[in-house]
Design a protein around this motif. Structure first.
Motif, mmCIF file in Angstrom:
data_model
loop_
_atom_site.group_PDB
_atom_site.id
_atom_site.type_symbol
_atom_site.label_atom_id
_atom_site.label_comp_id
_atom_site.label_asym_id
_atom_site.label_seq_id
_atom_site.Cartn_x
_atom_site.Cartn_y
_atom_site.Cartn_z
ATOM 1 N N THR A 5 28.798 2.296 -3.601
ATOM 2 C CA THR A 5 30.149 2.840 -3.578
ATOM 3 C C THR A 5 30.111 4.222 -4.207
ATOM 4 N N GLN A 6 31.147 4.972 -3.927
ATOM 5 C CA GLN A 6 31.331 6.278 -4.557
ATOM 6 C C GLN A 6 32.698 6.276 -5.221
ATOM 7 N N ILE A 7 32.698 6.558 -6.515
ATOM 8 C CA ILE A 7 33.932 6.593 -7.287
ATOM 9 C C ILE A 7 34.357 8.049 -7.430
ATOM 10 N N THR A 8 35.529 8.356 -6.923
ATOM 11 C CA THR A 8 36.018 9.730 -7.003
ATOM 12 C C THR A 8 36.394 10.061 -8.444
ATOM 13 N N THR A 9 35.657 10.999 -9.023
ATOM 14 C CA THR A 9 35.896 11.435 -10.395
ATOM 15 C C THR A 9 35.102 12.706 -10.652
ATOM 16 N N GLN A 10 35.601 13.525 -11.531
ATOM 17 C CA GLN A 10 34.849 14.705 -11.966
ATOM 18 C C GLN A 10 34.158 14.438 -13.301
ATOM 19 N N GLU A 11 34.278 13.203 -13.803
ATOM 20 C CA GLU A 11 33.688 12.828 -15.080
ATOM 21 C C GLU A 11 32.546 11.835 -14.924
ATOM 22 N N GLY A 12 31.871 11.877 -13.790
ATOM 23 C CA GLY A 12 30.806 10.918 -13.509
ATOM 24 C C GLY A 12 29.710 10.907 -14.550
ATOM 25 N N LYS A 13 29.324 12.071 -15.021
ATOM 26 C CA LYS A 13 28.243 12.164 -16.008
ATOM 27 C C LYS A 13 28.653 11.492 -17.328
ATOM 28 N N ARG A 14 29.871 11.748 -17.771
ATOM 29 C CA ARG A 14 30.360 11.160 -19.019
ATOM 30 C C ARG A 14 30.494 9.637 -18.904
ATOM 31 N N ILE A 15 31.063 9.176 -17.796
ATOM 32 C CA ILE A 15 31.256 7.739 -17.590
ATOM 33 C C ILE A 15 29.896 7.038 -17.518
ATOM 34 N N SER A 16 28.969 7.622 -16.793
ATOM 35 C CA SER A 16 27.622 7.066 -16.660
ATOM 36 C C SER A 16 26.958 6.961 -18.030
ATOM 37 N N LYS A 17 27.046 8.009 -18.820
ATOM 38 C CA LYS A 17 26.433 8.035 -20.151
ATOM 39 C C LYS A 17 27.044 6.963 -21.055
ATOM 40 N N ARG A 18 28.339 6.794 -20.985
ATOM 41 C CA ARG A 18 29.009 5.771 -21.807
ATOM 42 C C ARG A 18 28.550 4.375 -21.416
ATOM 43 N N LEU A 19 28.412 4.115 -20.105
ATOM 44 C CA LEU A 19 27.976 2.790 -19.672
ATOM 45 C C LEU A 19 26.524 2.533 -20.070
ATOM 46 N N ILE A 20 25.673 3.537 -19.938
ATOM 47 C CA ILE A 20 24.274 3.395 -20.360
ATOM 48 C C ILE A 20 24.214 3.066 -21.854
ATOM 49 N N ASN A 21 24.956 3.798 -22.658
ATOM 50 C CA ASN A 21 24.969 3.532 -24.103
ATOM 51 C C ASN A 21 25.507 2.146 -24.426
ATOM 52 N N HIS A 22 26.494 1.705 -23.657
ATOM 53 C CA HIS A 22 27.093 0.391 -23.866
ATOM 54 C C HIS A 22 26.095 -0.724 -23.543
ATOM 55 N N TRP A 23 25.357 -0.582 -22.437
ATOM 56 C CA TRP A 23 24.478 -1.652 -21.977
ATOM 57 C C TRP A 23 23.040 -1.547 -22.476
ATOM 58 N N LYS A 24 22.678 -0.456 -23.144
ATOM 59 C CA LYS A 24 21.273 -0.303 -23.543
ATOM 60 C C LYS A 24 20.856 -1.294 -24.619
ATOM 61 N N HIS A 25 21.812 -1.912 -25.287
ATOM 62 C CA HIS A 25 21.496 -2.919 -26.291
ATOM 63 C C HIS A 25 21.228 -4.282 -25.659
ATOM 64 N N LYS A 26 21.645 -4.444 -24.413
ATOM 65 C CA LYS A 26 21.496 -5.731 -23.724
ATOM 66 C C LYS A 26 20.433 -5.686 -22.631
ATOM 67 N N PHE A 27 20.282 -4.525 -21.985
ATOM 68 C CA PHE A 27 19.350 -4.377 -20.864
ATOM 69 C C PHE A 27 18.463 -3.153 -21.084
ATOM 70 N N GLN A 50 27.713 13.035 -9.500
ATOM 71 C CA GLN A 50 27.810 14.255 -8.702
ATOM 72 C C GLN A 50 29.047 15.016 -9.186
ATOM 73 N N GLN A 51 29.281 16.184 -8.639
ATOM 74 C CA GLN A 51 30.398 16.998 -9.105
ATOM 75 C C GLN A 51 31.760 16.346 -8.841
ATOM 76 N N GLN A 52 31.918 15.693 -7.694
ATOM 77 C CA GLN A 52 33.210 15.129 -7.305
ATOM 78 C C GLN A 52 33.256 13.603 -7.322
ATOM 79 N N TYR A 53 32.128 12.947 -7.600
ATOM 80 C CA TYR A 53 32.116 11.488 -7.579
ATOM 81 C C TYR A 53 30.947 10.942 -8.392
#
Length: 91
Positions: A5-27, A50-53
């Protein structure tokens, strides 16, 4: 079965980083300049900002992919502090 899927957002990098930090203790996780991967017991989730998603790929070893899709999108919603409406493509 794979899901994408592609999630329309200009904050993809920030959201991705937050999820990685959240799950790095479990996976186990891996980050590169272009994407991040989360290695779950029966699946690998790849986040490609990406820039738009935010591109999301779930490579699942089981047929019940809908549950994992929901878990991933619920966590992305929480990390973004907003609700995304997504359509998954299966292949």
């Amino acid at each position: 079965m794979n899901s994408t899927t592609q999630i329309t957002t200009q904050e993809g990098k920030r959201i991705s980083k937050r999820l990685i930090n959240h799950w790095k203790h479990k996976f186990e996780v891996a980050e590169t300049e272009t994407d991040s991967k989360i290695f779950m017991p029966t699946a690998t989730v790849t986040l490609t900002p990406q820039q738009q998603y935010l591109g999301v790929l779930i490579e699942n070893q089981q047929d019940d992919v809908q549950h994992l899709e929901q878990v991933v999108i619920d966590h992305l919603n929480r990390m973004a502090q907003q609700e995304f409406n997504v359509e998954w493509t299966h292949n």
